[in-house]
Design a protein around this motif. Structure first.
Motif, PDB file in Angstrom:
ATOM      1  N   ALA A  81       0.841  -1.196   0.000  1.00 32.82           N
ATOM      2  CA  ALA A  81       0.000   0.000   0.000  1.00 32.82           C
ATOM      3  C   ALA A  81       0.876   1.246   0.000  1.00 32.82           C
ATOM      4  CB  ALA A  81      -0.927   0.014   1.216  1.00 32.82           C
ATOM      5  N   VAL A  82       0.319   2.349  -0.524  1.00 31.98           N
ATOM      6  CA  VAL A  82       1.003   3.644  -0.533  1.00 31.98           C
ATOM      7  C   VAL A  82       0.033   4.682   0.027  1.00 31.98           C
ATOM      8  CG1 VAL A  82       2.086   5.438  -1.939  1.00 31.98           C
ATOM      9  CG2 VAL A  82       2.399   3.016  -2.540  1.00 31.98           C
ATOM     10  N   TYR A  83       0.523   5.533   0.946  1.00 35.93           N
ATOM     11  CA  TYR A  83      -0.324   6.517   1.626  1.00 35.93           C
ATOM     12  C   TYR A  83       0.264   7.919   1.500  1.00 35.93           C
ATOM     13  CZ  TYR A  83      -1.922   2.235   3.910  1.00 35.93           C
ATOM     14  OH  TYR A  83      -2.396   0.967   4.154  1.00 35.93           O
ATOM     15  N   THR A  84      -0.614   8.897   1.611  1.00 39.41           N
ATOM     16  CA  THR A  84      -0.161  10.289   1.581  1.00 39.41           C
ATOM     17  C   THR A  84       0.454  10.703   2.907  1.00 39.41           C
ATOM     18  OG1 THR A  84      -2.396  10.985   2.244  1.00 39.41           O
ATOM     19  CG2 THR A  84      -1.889  10.969  -0.125  1.00 39.41           C
ATOM     20  N   PRO A  97      -3.349   5.121  -5.517  1.00 43.71           N
ATOM     21  CA  PRO A  97      -2.981   4.089  -6.494  1.00 43.71           C
ATOM     22  C   PRO A  97      -1.512   4.202  -6.872  1.00 43.71           C
ATOM     23  CG  PRO A  97      -4.214   5.840  -7.560  1.00 43.71           C
ATOM     24  CD  PRO A  97      -4.274   6.122  -6.085  1.00 43.71           C
ATOM     25  N   TYR A  98      -0.928   3.080  -7.249  1.00 49.04           N
ATOM     26  CA  TYR A  98       0.483   3.071  -7.626  1.00 49.04           C
ATOM     27  C   TYR A  98       0.733   1.982  -8.654  1.00 49.04           C
ATOM     28  CZ  TYR A  98       0.731  -0.988  -4.522  1.00 49.04           C
ATOM     29  OH  TYR A  98       0.519  -2.221  -3.944  1.00 49.04           O
ATOM     30  N   GLN A  99       1.880   2.068  -9.296  1.00 42.31           N
ATOM     31  CA  GLN A  99       2.299   1.070 -10.274  1.00 42.31           C
ATOM     32  C   GLN A  99       3.765   0.756 -10.049  1.00 42.31           C
ATOM     33  OE1 GLN A  99       2.012   2.318 -14.358  1.00 42.31           O
ATOM     34  NE2 GLN A  99       2.334   0.254 -15.181  1.00 42.31           N
ATOM     35  N   ILE A 100       4.098  -0.525 -10.060  1.00 40.91           N
ATOM     36  CA  ILE A 100       5.479  -0.950  -9.859  1.00 40.91           C
ATOM     37  C   ILE A 100       6.173  -1.079 -11.208  1.00 40.91           C
ATOM     38  CG2 ILE A 100       6.999  -2.747  -8.952  1.00 40.91           C
ATOM     39  CD1 ILE A 100       4.790  -3.472  -6.987  1.00 40.91           C
ATOM     40  N   TYR A 101       7.284  -0.369 -11.353  1.00 40.18           N
ATOM     41  CA  TYR A 101       8.103  -0.477 -12.560  1.00 40.18           C
ATOM     42  C   TYR A 101       9.400  -1.192 -12.199  1.00 40.18           C
ATOM     43  CZ  TYR A 101      11.302   0.807 -16.318  1.00 40.18           C
ATOM     44  OH  TYR A 101      12.221   0.765 -17.339  1.00 40.18           O
ATOM     45  N   LEU A 121       3.779   0.748   2.614  1.00 37.53           N
ATOM     46  CA  LEU A 121       3.822  -0.499   3.381  1.00 37.53           C
ATOM     47  C   LEU A 121       4.347  -1.595   2.476  1.00 37.53           C
ATOM     48  CD1 LEU A 121       2.918  -2.003   6.051  1.00 37.53           C
ATOM     49  CD2 LEU A 121       0.790  -2.509   4.833  1.00 37.53           C
ATOM     50  N   TYR A 122       5.340  -2.328   2.951  1.00 33.13           N
ATOM     51  CA  TYR A 122       5.867  -3.420   2.136  1.00 33.13           C
ATOM     52  C   TYR A 122       6.149  -4.650   2.982  1.00 33.13           C
ATOM     53  CZ  TYR A 122      10.620  -2.305   3.876  1.00 33.13           C
ATOM     54  OH  TYR A 122      11.726  -2.090   4.664  1.00 33.13           O
ATOM     55  N   ARG A 123       6.220  -5.788   2.297  1.00 33.12           N
ATOM     56  CA  ARG A 123       6.604  -7.030   2.951  1.00 33.12           C
ATOM     57  C   ARG A 123       8.048  -7.332   2.590  1.00 33.12           C
ATOM     58  NH1 ARG A 123       2.151 -10.552   3.003  1.00 33.12           N
ATOM     59  NH2 ARG A 123       2.177 -10.503   0.744  1.00 33.12           N
ATOM     60  N   LYS A 124       8.856  -7.664   3.578  1.00 31.26           N
ATOM     61  CA  LYS A 124      10.266  -7.945   3.362  1.00 31.26           C
ATOM     62  C   LYS A 124      10.459  -9.216   2.536  1.00 31.26           C
ATOM     63  CE  LYS A 124      12.895  -7.782   6.971  1.00 31.26           C
ATOM     64  NZ  LYS A 124      13.392  -8.042   8.341  1.00 31.26           N
ATOM     65  N   ASP A 125      11.627  -9.317   1.912  1.00 29.52           N
ATOM     66  CA  ASP A 125      11.986 -10.548   1.203  1.00 29.52           C
ATOM     67  C   ASP A 125      11.928 -11.723   2.167  1.00 29.52           C
ATOM     68  OD1 ASP A 125      12.541  -9.548  -1.355  1.00 29.52           O
ATOM     69  OD2 ASP A 125      14.497  -8.829  -0.702  1.00 29.52           O
ATOM     70  N   CYS A 126      11.343 -12.805   1.724  1.00 31.95           N
ATOM     71  CA  CYS A 126      11.293 -14.001   2.563  1.00 31.95           C
ATOM     72  C   CYS A 126      12.688 -14.617   2.641  1.00 31.95           C
ATOM     73  CB  CYS A 126      10.309 -15.014   1.988  1.00 31.95           C
ATOM     74  SG  CYS A 126      10.148 -16.514   2.987  1.00 31.95           S
ATOM     75  N   ARG A 253      -8.126   1.966   6.704  1.00 30.67           N
ATOM     76  CA  ARG A 253      -8.202   0.898   5.700  1.00 30.67           C
ATOM     77  C   ARG A 253      -6.804   0.483   5.230  1.00 30.67           C
ATOM     78  NH1 ARG A 253     -13.473   0.477   3.929  1.00 30.67           N
ATOM     79  NH2 ARG A 253     -14.812   2.262   4.443  1.00 30.67           N
ATOM     80  N   THR A 254      -5.895   0.325   6.182  1.00 26.20           N
ATOM     81  CA  THR A 254      -4.508  -0.039   5.848  1.00 26.20           C
ATOM     82  C   THR A 254      -4.450  -1.396   5.163  1.00 26.20           C
ATOM     83  OG1 THR A 254      -3.713   1.219   7.717  1.00 26.20           O
ATOM     84  CG2 THR A 254      -2.205  -0.384   6.792  1.00 26.20           C
TER      85      THR A 254
END
Length: 255
Positions: A81-84, A97-101, A121-126, A253-254
């Motif tokens: 997720a991305v927040y202001t 909204p966002y887009q991964i390049y 918000l991100y999830r770390k590499d497993c 609404r995280t």
């Protein structure tokens, strides 16, 4: 973050599957290591666990074409997720909204014009478990992973009499070691692979179930598999209901 020693996960998995924890061969260790490594990814990506997710501030840049973006952390595996604004500090945080390049060499998150900064918000590499038993006669190169007992300061699968046992995986972080340099004697040359405690029971039961399947014990495996599912559901219940971690962020609404 509370962590678990892989040695305890290994011992539990061996016991649950009917193996002898006092007689561990290199083949048996490799089997259960690989099973446990597969299981941790399964649990890691189930939900947005607080132990493996991070909320981080960002500042955008605008390229010559007017594209607004920011570069995520190297350890960021999945952007969630991305927040202001920081959703943990204010109810006025808006999810955008966002887009991964990802070109293979460049990775960035593209967002709408007019956003100068915010939080994502991100999830770390497993983590991946792949190391072999540490040997004091081997020169290890950068990126190589080993299994080492910090309690006895040796490479061993089982406890050394009279000494504590804490077997874990470590990754070499220098160009190369010299013979005999281990995680105890040269800690700056090694990085310990941290295993979140919340996944430890699931890894043990799951690895045991995988082993039973590999041995053709099809009737016994579902019982152990059901136990694996039960323990990870218990961790989810603690996260959601006992700790109420979702509730702290629901207002924006995280998740």
């Amino acid at each position: 973050m509370r962590t678990a020693n892989f040695s305890q996960i290994l011992f539990d998995a061996l016991q649950y599957s009917g193996n002898d924890r006092h007689n561990i061969t290199a083949e048996t260790f490799a089997q259960f290591r690989d099973f446990a490594s597969a299981r941790i990814r399964e649990a890691w990506e189930t939900i947005q666990w607080a132990d493996v997710c991070r909320l981080v501030e960002f500042t955008t840049t605008t390229d010559a074409n007017g594209v607004v973006s920011f570069s995520p952390a190297t350890e960021a595996d999945e952007i969630l997720a991305v927040y202001t604004k920081n959703p943990q500090e204010t109810t006025q945080a808006v999810q955008v909204p966002y887009q991964i390049y990802d070109s293979g060499s460049v990775r960035k998150i593209i967002i709408g014009n007019g956003i100068v900064s915010g939080w994502y918000l991100y999830r770390k590499d497993c983590i991946t478990l792949e190391g072999e038993l540490y040997s004091p006669t081997v020169v290890y190169y950068q990126g190589v992973q080993v299994y080492f007992d910090s309690g006895s300061g040796t490479g061993t699968y089982t406890p050394v009499l009279g000494k504590p046992h804490a077997g874990n995986f470590y990754t070499c972080t220098v160009v190369s070691t010299t013979v005999g340099q281990n995680p105890n004697t040269h800690p700056a040359s090694w990085t310990k692979i941290e295993i979140p405690y919340i996944f430890s029971a699931f890894m043990a039961w799951g690895a045991a179930a995988n082993w039973l399947v590999s041995e053709g014990q099809i009737q016994e495996a579902p019982v152990i598999e059901a136990k694996a599912k039960e323990v990870i559901e218990q961790e989810y219940d603690k996260f959601l209901n006992q700790q109420g971690q979702y509730g702290k962020l629901n207002i924006t609404r995280t998740y």
